[in-house]
Scaffold this motif. Sequence first.
Motif, PDB file in Angstrom:
ATOM      1  N   HIS A 141       0.840  -1.205   0.000  1.00 44.20           N
ATOM      2  CA  HIS A 141       0.000   0.000   0.000  1.00 44.20           C
ATOM      3  C   HIS A 141       0.878   1.260   0.000  1.00 44.20           C
ATOM      4  N   ILE A 142       1.882   1.288   0.846  1.00 47.55           N
ATOM      5  CA  ILE A 142       2.772   2.457   0.910  1.00 47.55           C
ATOM      6  C   ILE A 142       3.517   2.644  -0.405  1.00 47.55           C
ATOM      7  N   ILE A 143       3.987   1.555  -1.001  1.00 52.81           N
ATOM      8  CA  ILE A 143       4.665   1.637  -2.303  1.00 52.81           C
ATOM      9  C   ILE A 143       3.713   2.225  -3.350  1.00 52.81           C
ATOM     10  N   ALA A 144       2.471   1.759  -3.362  1.00 51.45           N
ATOM     11  CA  ALA A 144       1.483   2.263  -4.318  1.00 51.45           C
ATOM     12  C   ALA A 144       1.184   3.738  -4.079  1.00 51.45           C
ATOM     13  N   VAL A 145       1.073   4.134  -2.813  1.00 47.85           N
ATOM     14  CA  VAL A 145       0.827   5.550  -2.489  1.00 47.85           C
ATOM     15  C   VAL A 145       1.978   6.412  -3.001  1.00 47.85           C
ATOM     16  N   ILE A 146       3.205   5.963  -2.793  1.00 45.54           N
ATOM     17  CA  ILE A 146       4.367   6.727  -3.258  1.00 45.54           C
ATOM     18  C   ILE A 146       4.328   6.879  -4.776  1.00 45.54           C
ATOM     19  N   ALA A 147       4.025   5.792  -5.490  1.00 47.39           N
ATOM     20  CA  ALA A 147       3.947   5.860  -6.953  1.00 47.39           C
ATOM     21  C   ALA A 147       2.825   6.790  -7.403  1.00 47.39           C
ATOM     22  N   TRP A 148       1.654   6.684  -6.743  1.00 45.72           N
ATOM     23  CA  TRP A 148       0.520   7.542  -7.088  1.00 45.72           C
ATOM     24  C   TRP A 148       0.888   9.009  -6.878  1.00 45.72           C
ATOM     25  N   MET A 149       1.482   9.311  -5.730  1.00 45.68           N
ATOM     26  CA  MET A 149       1.826  10.701  -5.429  1.00 45.68           C
ATOM     27  C   MET A 149       2.914  11.220  -6.351  1.00 45.68           C
ATOM     28  N   ALA A 150       3.876  10.393  -6.695  1.00 41.70           N
ATOM     29  CA  ALA A 150       4.921  10.832  -7.629  1.00 41.70           C
ATOM     30  C   ALA A 150       4.280  11.274  -8.945  1.00 41.70           C
ATOM     31  N   GLY A 151       3.347  10.464  -9.429  1.00 45.06           N
ATOM     32  CA  GLY A 151       2.651  10.824 -10.672  1.00 45.06           C
ATOM     33  C   GLY A 151       1.769  12.045 -10.517  1.00 45.06           C
ATOM     34  N   MET A 152       1.058  12.128  -9.393  1.00 49.25           N
ATOM     35  CA  MET A 152       0.160  13.263  -9.164  1.00 49.25           C
ATOM     36  C   MET A 152       0.938  14.575  -8.988  1.00 49.25           C
ATOM     37  N   LEU A 153       2.173  14.495  -8.539  1.00 50.25           N
ATOM     38  CA  LEU A 153       2.996  15.688  -8.409  1.00 50.25           C
ATOM     39  C   LEU A 153       3.656  16.064  -9.735  1.00 50.25           C
ATOM     40  N   TYR A 154       3.951  15.076 -10.569  1.00 53.28           N
ATOM     41  CA  TYR A 154       4.646  15.326 -11.835  1.00 53.28           C
ATOM     42  C   TYR A 154       3.696  15.715 -12.970  1.00 53.28           C
ATOM     43  N   LEU A 155       2.509  15.113 -13.009  1.00 48.90           N
ATOM     44  CA  LEU A 155       1.593  15.350 -14.127  1.00 48.90           C
ATOM     45  C   LEU A 155       1.220  16.824 -14.295  1.00 48.90           C
ATOM     46  N   PRO A 156       0.810  17.538 -13.231  1.00 57.42           N
ATOM     47  CA  PRO A 156       0.481  18.950 -13.447  1.00 57.42           C
ATOM     48  C   PRO A 156       1.700  19.788 -13.838  1.00 57.42           C
ATOM     49  N   ARG A 157       2.900  19.349 -13.460  1.00 58.17           N
ATOM     50  CA  ARG A 157       4.112  20.046 -13.904  1.00 58.17           C
ATOM     51  C   ARG A 157       4.265  19.879 -15.411  1.00 58.17           C
ATOM     52  N   LEU A 158       3.959  18.690 -15.930  1.00 56.52           N
ATOM     53  CA  LEU A 158       3.963  18.494 -17.384  1.00 56.52           C
ATOM     54  C   LEU A 158       2.933  19.404 -18.051  1.00 56.52           C
ATOM     55  N   PHE A 159       1.772  19.558 -17.402  1.00 51.47           N
ATOM     56  CA  PHE A 159       0.738  20.442 -17.946  1.00 51.47           C
ATOM     57  C   PHE A 159       1.239  21.885 -18.042  1.00 51.47           C
ATOM     58  N   VAL A 160       2.003  22.331 -17.044  1.00 51.38           N
ATOM     59  CA  VAL A 160       2.564  23.691 -17.072  1.00 51.38           C
ATOM     60  C   VAL A 160       3.385  23.865 -18.341  1.00 51.38           C
TER      61      VAL A 160
END
Length: 176
Positions: free
Chosen positions: A45-64
């Motif tokens: 669960h913690i590994i999945a949360v880390i992966a989810w958050m990494a993507g959620m933090l990076y995706l809007p930066r790509l949008f910028v």
Amino acid sequence: MSGTEKKQAGPGVRAMIGLAVLGALAVLAALFFPDQFYLWAKAIHIIAVIAWMAGMLYLPRLFVYHAEVATGSPQSETFKLMERRLLQIIINPAMTITWVLGLWLAWKGFSFSGGWLHLKILLVVAMSGLHGYFSKAVRLFAEDRNEKSARHWRIMNEAPTVLMIVIVVLVVVKPF
């Protein structure tokens, strides 16, 4: 393709293989170490949360960056590919694993009791809503229909961070 060249699996195939290995490890842990499965589930669960958050933090930066380039440009097409792959290969599977194991852990470990847990689940629902908003943005960018400015995406880039901080504090401190 010459005889010495090998065709490599694409990123989607590699991600699915990784998920299958993770699932197989979870099943093996449940079968061979049932008394320790809760800890294995928590770790996954913690590994999945880390992966989810990494993507959620990076995706809007790509949008910028994507919002700042011309529609149809080579850079725009590259961003479309990066956004789609990030969403489909990392963020979506990680969110699914996070929810499945998170709900099981909440039931098994806490019987869904505790005000902190209820608030945490509400904030994870909010994070999932933000995930849906970002998913829609990936589709709109892919269709060259983004109407949001780079400034908007800079602001949206902070939302997952704020939610994540509050969720982690709730889990660790359990204030109520």
